[in-house]
Design a protein around this motif. Sequence first.
Motif, mmCIF file in Angstrom:
data_model
loop_
_atom_site.group_PDB
_atom_site.id
_atom_site.type_symbol
_atom_site.label_atom_id
_atom_site.label_comp_id
_atom_site.label_asym_id
_atom_site.label_seq_id
_atom_site.Cartn_x
_atom_site.Cartn_y
_atom_site.Cartn_z
ATOM 1 N N GLN A 40 0.824 -1.209 0.000
ATOM 2 C CA GLN A 40 0.000 0.000 0.000
ATOM 3 C C GLN A 40 0.859 1.261 0.000
ATOM 4 N N ARG A 196 -12.984 6.436 3.456
ATOM 5 C CA ARG A 196 -12.424 5.513 2.474
ATOM 6 C C ARG A 196 -12.411 6.178 1.099
ATOM 7 N N GLU A 198 -11.984 4.935 -2.476
ATOM 8 C CA GLU A 198 -11.887 3.749 -3.312
ATOM 9 C C GLU A 198 -11.013 4.026 -4.536
ATOM 10 N N PRO A 199 -10.110 3.099 -4.869
ATOM 11 C CA PRO A 199 -9.211 3.317 -6.013
ATOM 12 C C PRO A 199 -9.973 3.482 -7.323
ATOM 13 N N ASP A 200 -9.636 4.513 -8.077
ATOM 14 C CA ASP A 200 -10.175 4.631 -9.427
ATOM 15 C C ASP A 200 -9.361 3.745 -10.371
ATOM 16 N N ARG A 204 -6.081 1.651 -9.319
ATOM 17 C CA ARG A 204 -6.162 0.186 -9.338
ATOM 18 C C ARG A 204 -5.097 -0.400 -10.272
ATOM 19 N N GLU A 221 -4.843 -5.630 -0.305
ATOM 20 C CA GLU A 221 -6.281 -5.352 -0.398
ATOM 21 C C GLU A 221 -6.679 -4.262 0.604
ATOM 22 N N GLY A 222 -7.812 -3.691 0.372
ATOM 23 C CA GLY A 222 -8.332 -2.695 1.302
ATOM 24 C C GLY A 222 -7.690 -1.329 1.201
ATOM 25 N N ALA A 224 -7.259 2.338 0.749
ATOM 26 C CA ALA A 224 -8.271 3.403 0.774
ATOM 27 C C ALA A 224 -7.663 4.755 1.123
ATOM 28 N N GLU A 231 -8.945 14.330 -2.910
ATOM 29 C CA GLU A 231 -9.224 13.332 -1.869
ATOM 30 C C GLU A 231 -8.602 13.732 -0.542
#
Length: 508
Positions: A40, A196, A198-200, A204, A221-222, A224, A231
């Motif tokens: 991450q 959170r 979320e990945p665009d 991604r 995973e996860g 955010a 953002e």
Amino acid sequence: MTVWLLGDHLHPEHHVLDGADRVLLIEATDFADRRPYHSQKLGLVFAAMRHARGRLRDAGYEVAYHRADTFGDGLDAHFDAHPNDDLQLMHPPSHGAGERLRELVETRGGSLTLVDDDRFLCPPDAFDEWASEASSTPRGDGGAVETFRHEAFYRFMRRREDVLLDGDDPVGEQWNFDEENRETPPDDWAPPPVPRFEPDDLTRETLDWVEATFDTWGDPEGFAWPVTREEALSALDHFVTHRLPAFGPYQDAMVGGEWALAHSLLSSSLNLGLLGPREVTDAAVDAWERDEAPLRSVEGFVRQVLGWREFVRHVYRRTMPDLTEGDLLDRSRDLPPLYYDGETRMRCLDEAVSHVYDHGYAHHIERLMVLANFATLYGADPHELTEWFHLGFVDAYHWVTAPNVLGMGTFATDAFTSKPYVSSGNYVDRMSDHCAACPYDVDATTGEGACPFNALYWDFLETHEETLRGTGRMGLMYSHVDRKSSEEWDAIRERATRLRERAAAGTL
């Protein structure tokens, strides 16, 4: 003139952009091969750079974006297109980085001008002037040793920036609210929601590329985290609106199953340059002025950003490279495997390591009083612990991890802290609900079921007595040391030895 923005220089209003003909970004990847970084963390850095590229182009800048193994390779590509170019760069805070980058540019026929880094509020000359007056401690031989103390600097910065002041005095008639900000939440308290992002598609794609390209650690995973300026601003608004009111009283608390509590989660955005320090402190102060957040919460947040973040940047600058070349307590054990695999029955450590593995993040008390505390008592090499923090946390950079871990976390240096921040299990019990559900007994020091923190704590004090007895505020602890019988010490030493063996074997 070309402005070179590094991957943590991503604020759209950096002063270095004024008058830029073009902007250079080099996505150098060789650093990511040197350590098993958290997936991450790598995803955040690279996704933020790629989003910044598009934002800068939308703002009308000509952007040269090079994906390369090294900065040198990226500069080769740039100077092939723009021979003898003049570059301008904000001075990076990591030790020696500015001069290393200047050399890379000059050997390719260009020039590099380093300018002030406006991701910080206190420029080097202001800190140095303060330090020359405030940081000299007398020695017995009539000389002086340079030391740095945060509280004095924090008050200096409050006055310098005119934050939370009533004339020349602090609002609320006290400079900090530490004593009031050590509560544990009641059983029926529900933490505020965690934002959170979320990945665009671009994020991604970047996350998938990281997983396919590098040897990483941590859960991919996860993800955010904020990767764009928009953002990051949303994360700031979310904190001020939903989390800031509870931040103060519960900032030192630890609750099972909760990785964020009321913490801001803004450090990654600040350290990437997506947010500026003044805008986040102003947002918090504005909430207090609107009576939407209590003073103790706002002051606690301001102290972290305006005080501590600025402070460690300059302590790092002033004490490098000595900071990373020794250990006041001469420790050399390998970091136990539980820091990498999370396998331990100690609930507090299991929770803290899991938070880092799952999110690339743990809040400051977990960092200091669980992760660093255990490594210190165990006798782990503080430099290996520093590396672990550096690879595992999304907000970690060398200027951040080195002073925090080697100073506050492990007492490898006494340049800016007067005592080691170590404790028995009593602190964890007081500030968390972990001990009630832990198989170890926090009230026992010796015996098979006793909390490991306890025997390791007393053994640590005895082992390093010659260095620590006269240090800072250690007198009370050594008065307890003096009252223990020889039989107690034999049992403590035996227990501590077995705990270290088990931790090293991964069976703690």
